[in-house]
Write a protein that holds these residues in place. Structure first.
Motif, mmCIF file in Angstrom:
data_model
loop_
_atom_site.group_PDB
_atom_site.id
_atom_site.type_symbol
_atom_site.label_atom_id
_atom_site.label_comp_id
_atom_site.label_asym_id
_atom_site.label_seq_id
_atom_site.Cartn_x
_atom_site.Cartn_y
_atom_site.Cartn_z
ATOM 1 N N LEU A 1 0.809 -1.217 0.000
ATOM 2 C CA LEU A 1 0.000 0.000 0.000
ATOM 3 C C LEU A 1 0.845 1.272 0.000
ATOM 4 O O LEU A 1 0.293 2.368 0.029
ATOM 5 N N LEU A 2 2.175 1.123 -0.004
ATOM 6 C CA LEU A 2 3.050 2.294 0.061
ATOM 7 C C LEU A 2 2.817 3.272 -1.090
ATOM 8 O O LEU A 2 2.735 4.479 -0.842
ATOM 9 N N PRO A 3 2.712 2.825 -2.359
ATOM 10 C CA PRO A 3 2.467 3.799 -3.438
ATOM 11 C C PRO A 3 1.208 4.625 -3.223
ATOM 12 O O PRO A 3 1.200 5.826 -3.503
ATOM 13 N N LEU A 4 0.145 3.988 -2.699
ATOM 14 C CA LEU A 4 -1.087 4.737 -2.420
ATOM 15 C C LEU A 4 -0.858 5.766 -1.322
ATOM 16 O O LEU A 4 -1.353 6.897 -1.401
ATOM 17 N N GLY A 5 -0.082 5.375 -0.298
ATOM 18 C CA GLY A 5 0.229 6.320 0.768
ATOM 19 C C GLY A 5 1.072 7.482 0.274
ATOM 20 O O GLY A 5 0.865 8.632 0.679
ATOM 21 N N VAL A 6 2.032 7.204 -0.610
ATOM 22 C CA VAL A 6 2.862 8.266 -1.184
ATOM 23 C C VAL A 6 2.013 9.202 -2.034
ATOM 24 O O VAL A 6 2.218 10.425 -2.024
ATOM 25 N N TYR A 7 1.044 8.646 -2.764
ATOM 26 C CA TYR A 7 0.118 9.495 -3.531
ATOM 27 C C TYR A 7 -0.663 10.418 -2.596
ATOM 28 O O TYR A 7 -0.810 11.625 -2.869
ATOM 29 N N ALA A 8 -1.176 9.868 -1.488
ATOM 30 C CA ALA A 8 -1.935 10.685 -0.534
ATOM 31 C C ALA A 8 -1.054 11.775 0.069
ATOM 32 O O ALA A 8 -1.485 12.925 0.224
ATOM 33 N N ALA A 9 0.202 11.429 0.403
ATOM 34 C CA ALA A 9 1.125 12.428 0.939
ATOM 35 C C ALA A 9 1.430 13.498 -0.104
ATOM 36 O O ALA A 9 1.554 14.683 0.223
ATOM 37 N N GLY A 10 1.542 13.103 -1.366
ATOM 38 C CA GLY A 10 1.763 14.072 -2.441
ATOM 39 C C GLY A 10 0.584 15.006 -2.612
ATOM 40 O O GLY A 10 0.754 16.204 -2.856
#
Length: 252
Positions: free
Chosen positions: A138-147
């Motif tokens: 789920l890290l890419p989704l979390g990075v998208y949310a942080a972006g």
């Protein structure tokens, strides 16, 4: 803008560039200064984001040794940061001012909690399975949310990224921090291009913050690399909690 105001913005830019390289949340040094000088919140946010982008680049350059061997990972996550930053920019220009800022203290508090429990959580995850066994799914989704968050407001996006990366990756804290700095640059640079194209920044403010953040980003990266993992974690939590308190007090 008189000399005193220009100096205040420049010093805030240096401080923000340094703290962004070490932790994140440098916007909390520059944004209040711009508000105190009478700039509207949206103008302040836009000008601040554009001005801090060069500092993020010098911070990433300062961490270039820790980024070696992470090229593939950085490229994959940078794509999510880019898309998130565009999403955040659209939200900033379309939503009423202050909507997203109301939930920012909650996000920062959750990020600080993750930073504090991350060593034990990582140890528990290691006992359950090796790295790559679904842990970072789920890290890419979390990075998208942080972006998205970073493209909208920017404050403490580094803390949020550190908590996500530290929980999902089996890496040294300094290498995680280097990855965070690089992804923050992607967000800030993307948002800067977006705002230059579609918004109206205050260019004298942009120039002063950019000059300060370039110096602060490089110096901050050199100092941050010397911190032990526990010390770096302590700084992250202290800055994060301070950021949350400031935002809550400003909204009272």
């Amino acid at each position: 803008m008189d000399v005193g105001e220009a100096l205040a913005i420049l010093v805030a830019g240096i401080s923000a560039g340094g703290i962004n390289a070490v932790v994140g949340s440098g916007t909390l040094f520059t944004f209040p200064v711009l508000l105190a000088l009478g700039y509207p919140p949206i103008t302040a946010t836009i000008s601040n984001t554009i001005g801090l982008a060069p500092g993020s680049l010098t911070g990433a350059f300062g961490y270039r040794s820790e980024l070696r061997g992470q090229g593939g990972r950085l490229l994959r996550l940078a794509v999510m940061s880019f898309v998130g930053a565009v999403t955040g920019g659209i939200l900033l220009l379309t939503l009423p001012p202050g909507v997203f800022e109301r939930v920012v203290p909650v996000f920062i508090g959750m990020a600080c909690a993750l930073i504090m429990v991350q060593p034990r959580l990582t140890a528990w995850l290691r006992r359950r399975g090796p790295a790559g066994a679904g842990r970072g799914r789920l890290l890419p989704l979390g990075v998208y949310a942080a972006g998205t968050y970073g493209g909208y407001f920017a404050a403490a996006q580094g803390i949020i990224l550190l908590s996500l990366l530290g929980t999902a990756l089996d890496e040294d804290m300094q290498r995680i921090n280097a990855l965070k700095v690089a992804l923050t640059f992607v967000v800030n640079a993307t948002a800067a291009v977006f705002y230059i194209t579609f918004a109206a920044p205050a260019w004298p403010v942009v120039a002063l913050i950019a000059a300060g953040s370039i110096v602060g980003g490089y110096v901050g990266a050199r100092l941050g690399r010397r911190l032990k993992p526990f010390a770096l974690r302590a700084v992250i939590v202290a800055v994060g909690l301070t950021a949350a308190v400031q935002l809550v007090l400003r909204n009272i």
